[in-house]
Motif scaffolding. Structure first.
Motif, PDB file in Angstrom:
ATOM      1  N   THR A  91      45.470  43.333  52.760  1.00 48.75           N
ATOM      2  CA  THR A  91      44.048  43.012  52.896  1.00 48.75           C
ATOM      3  C   THR A  91      43.485  43.342  54.272  1.00 48.75           C
ATOM      4  O   THR A  91      42.275  43.242  54.483  1.00 48.75           O
TER       5      THR A  91
ATOM      6  N   ALA B 173      49.743  33.682  52.229  1.00 51.36           N
ATOM      7  CA  ALA B 173      49.250  32.767  51.197  1.00 51.36           C
ATOM      8  C   ALA B 173      47.735  32.669  51.236  1.00 51.36           C
ATOM      9  O   ALA B 173      47.076  32.498  50.201  1.00 51.36           O
ATOM     10  N   ARG B 174      47.156  32.798  52.425  1.00 47.12           N
ATOM     11  CA  ARG B 174      45.705  32.696  52.580  1.00 47.12           C
ATOM     12  C   ARG B 174      44.975  33.800  51.827  1.00 47.12           C
ATOM     13  O   ARG B 174      43.876  33.602  51.305  1.00 47.12           O
ATOM     14  N   SER B 175      45.572  34.990  51.761  1.00 45.41           N
ATOM     15  CA  SER B 175      44.921  36.140  51.118  1.00 45.41           C
ATOM     16  C   SER B 175      45.386  36.376  49.690  1.00 45.41           C
ATOM     17  O   SER B 175      44.819  37.224  48.996  1.00 45.41           O
ATOM     18  N   ALA B 176      46.429  35.656  49.270  1.00 46.31           N
ATOM     19  CA  ALA B 176      46.936  35.833  47.903  1.00 46.31           C
ATOM     20  C   ALA B 176      45.840  35.530  46.889  1.00 46.31           C
ATOM     21  O   ALA B 176      45.072  34.585  47.042  1.00 46.31           O
ATOM     22  N   GLY B 177      45.779  36.363  45.859  1.00 42.85           N
ATOM     23  CA  GLY B 177      44.765  36.192  44.830  1.00 42.85           C
ATOM     24  C   GLY B 177      43.542  37.064  45.026  1.00 42.85           C
ATOM     25  O   GLY B 177      42.760  37.254  44.088  1.00 42.85           O
ATOM     26  N   SER B 178      43.363  37.597  46.224  1.00 40.90           N
ATOM     27  CA  SER B 178      42.239  38.511  46.447  1.00 40.90           C
ATOM     28  C   SER B 178      42.546  39.865  45.815  1.00 40.90           C
ATOM     29  O   SER B 178      43.671  40.121  45.368  1.00 40.90           O
ATOM     30  N   LYS B 179      41.549  40.735  45.781  1.00 43.15           N
ATOM     31  CA  LYS B 179      41.686  42.012  45.086  1.00 43.15           C
ATOM     32  C   LYS B 179      41.605  43.187  46.069  1.00 43.15           C
ATOM     33  O   LYS B 179      40.864  43.145  47.052  1.00 43.15           O
TER      34      LYS B 179
ATOM     35  N   GLU C 145      41.690  47.480  40.151  1.00 44.62           N
ATOM     36  CA  GLU C 145      41.743  46.337  41.066  1.00 44.62           C
ATOM     37  C   GLU C 145      43.113  45.684  40.946  1.00 44.62           C
ATOM     38  O   GLU C 145      43.505  45.254  39.864  1.00 44.62           O
TER      39      GLU C 145
ATOM     40  N   THR D 286      45.753  42.680  42.173  1.00 42.20           N
ATOM     41  CA  THR D 286      45.760  41.322  42.717  1.00 42.20           C
ATOM     42  C   THR D 286      46.812  41.198  43.796  1.00 42.20           C
ATOM     43  O   THR D 286      47.983  41.545  43.582  1.00 42.20           O
TER      44      THR D 286
ATOM     45  N   VAL E  70      49.524  39.513  45.986  1.00 39.65           N
ATOM     46  CA  VAL E  70      50.476  38.417  45.796  1.00 39.65           C
ATOM     47  C   VAL E  70      50.983  37.943  47.149  1.00 39.65           C
ATOM     48  O   VAL E  70      50.974  38.681  48.132  1.00 39.65           O
ATOM     49  N   GLU E  71      51.422  36.695  47.196  1.00 40.00           N
ATOM     50  CA  GLU E  71      51.938  36.140  48.435  1.00 40.00           C
ATOM     51  C   GLU E  71      53.298  36.748  48.766  1.00 40.00           C
ATOM     52  O   GLU E  71      54.170  36.867  47.909  1.00 40.00           O
TER      53      GLU E  71
END
Length: 341
Positions: A13, A40-46, A53, A55, A57-58
């Motif tokens: 990211t 972990a803070r950026s996990a789930g973003s695209k 797109e 996803t 992952v942590e």
């Protein structure tokens, strides 16, 4: 059918991580799957890759099982922790932080200069500092011809080398100053807008900054010649993308300006832009987004018999980070040095 590889982009990211994804796509890297990883803070973003797109992952201790190549741009501390775990899982790591650059068991590689050093990798390969990469791409062909004795370099480095927050700080400061408002400096110790800071990274006991000593030590390791002496002054300037460098080179053998131009024009990864009569020379705005390192203002140093001055410019996020990392991975594949479990 050529072999395909599962590739992890760690720190996906960030500015360099996103550029890595772009470079992998543009160069049609042979990946069967790309797994973007981050904290972990950026996990789930695209993030985008090949029109899809993905996803994020942590990144965890067990994230690297089944991964062939991991391109790291997650910072020094995460790299120190996760890179050995990835290598132990059978994954080859190309790391963009400073964590492994001077490690004697980790090759420090610029593919145009020392791809042969990949032969002795033990799972972790280091990507050099951005300002060092563009300089050695230009130095190596000159060194092969005339043997470089000494280098004096002053850099003019873009704020993108610090990251997204620094880019935003420069934008914000310029906007506030143009509107007659006071500025706030959070990322840098002083105002960067319309200013130059002769200070990149922390100061060391010898009076140089860590960034300056990176250039000294990394140049020697990459070029494999401890007799080369390097003196550096690194300056942060209010430019968004593209590092510029004023470089003075003293050689053992005399090299004319025309000989130097000819050598550099034939060098891989180098574009010569040296037409002063037309006011044509390398500039950061022209290098931004480009793969090559641009060299111009080549001229004799009239104070020293065997010395030349030149101006070197390159995109610090692209060749200085993401592109060089991907090129290392490409060389690993070409030399059959990817250890696939």
């Amino acid at each position: 059918m050529s072999k395909m590889y599962r590739v992890a982009v760690c720190g996906a990211t960030g500015a360099v991580g996103r550029e890595m994804l772009k470079v992998l796509e543009q160069r049609d890297f042979p990946c069967s799957e790309v797994i973007p990883m981050a904290s972990a803070r950026s996990a789930g973003s695209k993030v985008e890759f090949r029109g899809e797109e993905l996803t994020v992952v942590e990144m965890k201790d067990d994230s690297f099982a089944g991964i062939d190549i991991a391109l790291f741009s997650a910072g020094g501390s995460p790299s120190k922790h996760f890179a050995p775990l990835a290598a132990k899982a059978g994954c080859v790591v190309v790391d963009n932080s400073s964590a492994w650059r001077m490690d004697p068991e980790s090759p420090l590689v610029v593919p145009e200069v020392n791809p042969h050093d990949l032969d002795w990798h033990k799972g972790i390969i280091a990507n050099p500092n951005c300002s060092t990469i563009q300089m050695v791409v230009a130095l190596q062909p000159i060194h092969e011809k005339a043997r470089i004795k000494r280098v004096i370099v002053s850099t003019y480095q873009a704020v993108s080398g610090t990251g997204h927050k620094a880019i935003a700080e420069l934008e914000n400061q310029v906007a506030r100053l143009m509107n007659g408002q006071p500025v706030v400096a959070d990322v840098y110790p002083h105002q960067i807008a319309f200013n130059c800071l002769p200070h990149i990274d922390v100061f060391l006991e010898n009076g140089y900054t860590k960034e300056e000593m990176k250039m000294v030590n990394e140049t020697v390791k990459i070029m494999g010649d401890e007799t080369i002496k390097v003196s550096a002054t690194c300056v942060r300037v209010p430019v968004f993308y593209g590092h510029s460098e004023s470089v003075n080179i003293e050689t053992e053998e005399k090299l004319s300006v025309e000989e130097c131009r000819t050598i550099l024009a034939a060098a891989p990864g180098v574009t010569v832009v040296d037409y002063p009569e037309k006011l044509a020379y390398p500039m950061a705005i022209d290098a931004a987004g480009e793969d090559d390192t641009f060299v111009g203002r080549i001229r004799e140093d009239e104070t020293c018999e065997n010395a030349l001055n030149m101006w070197i410019v390159s995109d610090n996020i692209r060749k200085g980070a993401a592109l060089n990392t991907v090129q290392i991975a490409e060389n690993l594949i070409e030399r059959d040095l990817v250890r696939v479990p």
